[in-house]
Design an enzyme around this catalytic site. Structure first.
Site, PDB file in Angstrom:
ATOM      1  N   ARG A   1       0.939  -1.219  -0.043  1.00 55.94           N
ATOM      2  CA  ARG A   1       0.045   0.058  -0.042  1.00 55.94           C
ATOM      3  C   ARG A   1       0.786   1.287  -0.015  1.00 55.94           C
ATOM      4  O   ARG A   1       0.709   2.177  -0.621  1.00 55.94           O
ATOM      5  CB  ARG A   1      -0.920  -0.070   1.202  1.00 55.94           C
ATOM      6  CG  ARG A   1      -1.912   1.314   1.411  1.00 55.94           C
ATOM      7  CD  ARG A   1      -2.847   0.924   2.552  1.00 55.94           C
ATOM      8  NE  ARG A   1      -3.781   2.105   2.505  1.00 55.94           N
ATOM      9  CZ  ARG A   1      -4.038   2.727   3.365  1.00 55.94           C
ATOM     10  NH1 ARG A   1      -3.601   2.484   4.734  1.00 55.94           N
ATOM     11  NH2 ARG A   1      -4.797   3.866   3.603  1.00 55.94           N
TER      12      ARG A   1
ATOM     13  N   HIS B   1       0.345   4.324  -2.782  1.00 61.03           N
ATOM     14  CA  HIS B   1       0.029   5.521  -2.274  1.00 61.03           C
ATOM     15  C   HIS B   1       1.306   6.635  -2.770  1.00 61.03           C
ATOM     16  O   HIS B   1       1.022   7.834  -3.170  1.00 61.03           O
ATOM     17  CB  HIS B   1       0.013   5.671  -0.800  1.00 61.03           C
ATOM     18  CG  HIS B   1      -1.602   5.331  -0.421  1.00 61.03           C
ATOM     19  ND1 HIS B   1      -2.135   6.285   0.429  1.00 61.03           N
ATOM     20  CD2 HIS B   1      -2.066   4.243  -0.508  1.00 61.03           C
ATOM     21  CE1 HIS B   1      -3.473   5.616   0.776  1.00 61.03           C
ATOM     22  NE2 HIS B   1      -3.440   4.336   0.186  1.00 61.03           N
ATOM     23  N   ASP B   2       2.272   6.196  -2.785  1.00 58.73           N
ATOM     24  CA  ASP B   2       3.628   6.754  -3.294  1.00 58.73           C
ATOM     25  C   ASP B   2       3.550   7.176  -4.879  1.00 58.73           C
ATOM     26  O   ASP B   2       3.497   8.402  -5.158  1.00 58.73           O
ATOM     27  CB  ASP B   2       4.969   6.307  -3.198  1.00 58.73           C
ATOM     28  CG  ASP B   2       6.082   6.998  -3.598  1.00 58.73           C
ATOM     29  OD1 ASP B   2       6.137   8.239  -3.395  1.00 58.73           O
ATOM     30  OD2 ASP B   2       6.826   6.382  -4.447  1.00 58.73           O
TER      31      ASP B   2
ATOM     32  N   GLY C   1       3.845  10.548  -8.782  1.00 64.71           N
ATOM     33  CA  GLY C   1       4.520   9.508  -9.393  1.00 64.71           C
ATOM     34  C   GLY C   1       5.561   8.666  -8.282  1.00 64.71           C
ATOM     35  O   GLY C   1       5.370   9.155  -7.147  1.00 64.71           O
TER      36      GLY C   1
ATOM     37  N   SER D   1       8.178  10.275  -2.446  1.00 61.04           N
ATOM     38  CA  SER D   1       7.746  11.418  -1.677  1.00 61.04           C
ATOM     39  C   SER D   1       6.990  11.227  -0.644  1.00 61.04           C
ATOM     40  O   SER D   1       6.746  11.902   0.499  1.00 61.04           O
ATOM     41  CB  SER D   1       7.027  12.257  -2.781  1.00 61.04           C
ATOM     42  OG  SER D   1       5.925  11.681  -3.537  1.00 61.04           O
TER      43      SER D   1
ATOM     44  N   ASN E   1      -3.387   9.184   3.934  1.00 61.77           N
ATOM     45  CA  ASN E   1      -2.227   8.600   4.264  1.00 61.77           C
ATOM     46  C   ASN E   1      -1.936   8.125   5.791  1.00 61.77           C
ATOM     47  O   ASN E   1      -0.835   7.592   6.016  1.00 61.77           O
ATOM     48  CB  ASN E   1      -0.972   9.319   3.951  1.00 61.77           C
ATOM     49  CG  ASN E   1      -1.000   9.309   2.261  1.00 61.77           C
ATOM     50  OD1 ASN E   1      -1.610   8.434   1.504  1.00 61.77           O
ATOM     51  ND2 ASN E   1      -0.313  10.346   1.398  1.00 61.77           N
TER      52      ASN E   1
ATOM     53  N   ASP F   1      -3.880 -14.227  -3.022  1.00 59.30           N
ATOM     54  CA  ASP F   1      -4.435 -15.073  -4.033  1.00 59.30           C
ATOM     55  C   ASP F   1      -5.835 -14.611  -4.681  1.00 59.30           C
ATOM     56  O   ASP F   1      -6.049 -13.383  -4.329  1.00 59.30           O
ATOM     57  CB  ASP F   1      -4.815 -16.625  -3.587  1.00 59.30           C
ATOM     58  CG  ASP F   1      -5.634 -16.630  -2.276  1.00 59.30           C
ATOM     59  OD1 ASP F   1      -6.318 -15.483  -2.150  1.00 59.30           O
ATOM     60  OD2 ASP F   1      -5.544 -17.402  -1.430  1.00 59.30           O
TER      61      ASP F   1
END
Length: 345
Positions: free
Chosen positions: A82, A86-87, A92, A96, A111, A268
């Site tokens: 995750r 989120h980055d 991009g 950050s 976040n 899975d």
């Protein structure tokens, strides 16, 4: 004589290979084929084994670090996956999200529940001791995400590296991250803005197979859906009773609940079966079943036969991850290589 031209596309390491197969079939059923190959560089100048000469142990160090944390707490795998997601969705894949500061990206409301920062910091400290100033935090995130999936019995893939770390991290730019409240139309728009299509959307949401969420983010579905005082009718009765017992109406909103009923630590396709059967925890996940396009993709992953012969999740997930981890990457002279992942140089 009949002529057939078949075009296929393969991702091999850092190159996009377009393969044109020309089949010539004559009346005697003899078959001749010619393959014409056109090789195009992948956007961003990333390549596999980018550190093979400059820091040959880089990927092994990231792997061993992730594994050591995973062995203590398998749920860290979902946290690292995750974190990378989120980055990439804000400015991009440039690390950050890792920057500390009151106005930094990691302090944006979407976040606040992110985990795994200590794993990235640990790997970075080891790499700085061995190869100072060479391995970016953005690359460590991408590698850690891959290793997290692999350790959770999911697929593995070769990660193109060479990302540079960004020099901007702003909480105000994180407002457009996908939300558990999003309709499928909104999810589609947010993914399309990053160059990802419906297939990528459904495939990447499949990462919820090892995910968790707080009661706070879905409790409204159990007790007061759309302010009616009733539950969300798309939730199966069995799941409703189970979720209500885990998340009482006035209970602790921070209590964590698995997103994949019955298979929360294994990467899975069972997540898709749960969505199909009305067992999704998040509204945004369940809504994928209500859209014709996303429903077809989801059902192909969920079906025991069609999932095997059609879209195979463990084959498709790496492809979607390769696309996502290439979003707006910084390479060459762009950005920097941070010494410490949580602060700019």
């Amino acid at each position: 004589m009949f002529w057939y031209i078949v075009k296929s596309k393969l991702a091999i390491d850092t190159q996009l290979v377009l393969v044109f197969s020309l089949f010539i079939v004559d009346m005697k059923e003899s078959v001749f084929f010619v393959i014409l190959v056109m090789i195009l560089p992948v956007k961003g100048q990333l390549k596999t084994r980018f550190y093979s000469s400059s820091c040959p142990k880089a990927e092994d160090i990231v792997r061993s670090t992730v594994e050591s944390y995973y062995n203590k707490d398998p749920s860290i795998a979902a946290g690292l996956l995750r974190l990378h997601f989120h980055d990439c969705f804000v400015q991009g894949c440039d690390g950050s999200i890792l920057i500390k500061g009151t106005s930094a990206e990691r302090n944006a409301l979407p976040n606040l529940g992110l985990r795994g920062f200590e794993v990235i910091d640990d790997a970075k400290a080891q790499l700085e001791a061995l190869c100072p100033g060479l391995v970016s935090c953005a690359d460590i995130l991408a590698l850690a995400a891959r290793d997290s999936v692999d350790l959770s019995d999911g697929p593995s893939w070769r990660v193109p590296t060479g990302r540079r770390d960004g020099r901007i991290s702003s909480s105000s730019q994180a407002s457009n991250l996908p939300s558990p409240l999003d309709s499928t139309a909104v999810q589609r728009q947010k993914f399309a803005a990053k160059g990802l299509d419906d297939h990528d959307l459904v495939t990447l949401v499949g990462a919820h197979t090892i995910g968790q969420t707080d009661c706070l983010f879905f409790r409204y579905r159990l007790y007061n859906f759309t302010a009616t005082g009733n539950s969300d009718p798309t939730i199966s009765q069995a799941s409703l009773a189970q979720l209500q017992s885990l998340c009482p109406k006035d209970g602790d909103g921070s209590k964590r609940v698995a997103l994949d009923k019955g298979s929360q630590t294994k990467f899975d396709a069972s997540f898709f079966k749960n969505v199909r059967d009305g067992n999704a925890v998040l509204e945004s996940d369940q809504r994928l079943l209500g859209d014709a396009t996303t429903r077809n993709i989801l059902q192909n992953y969920a079906g025991s036969i069609r999932g095997l012969l059609g879209f195979k999740f463990d084959l498709e997930f790496p492809k979607a991850m390769l696309k996502m981890s290439s979003i707006e990457v910084k390479t060459g002279a762009e950005g920097e290589i941070r010494k410490v992942c949580s602060k700019f140089n």
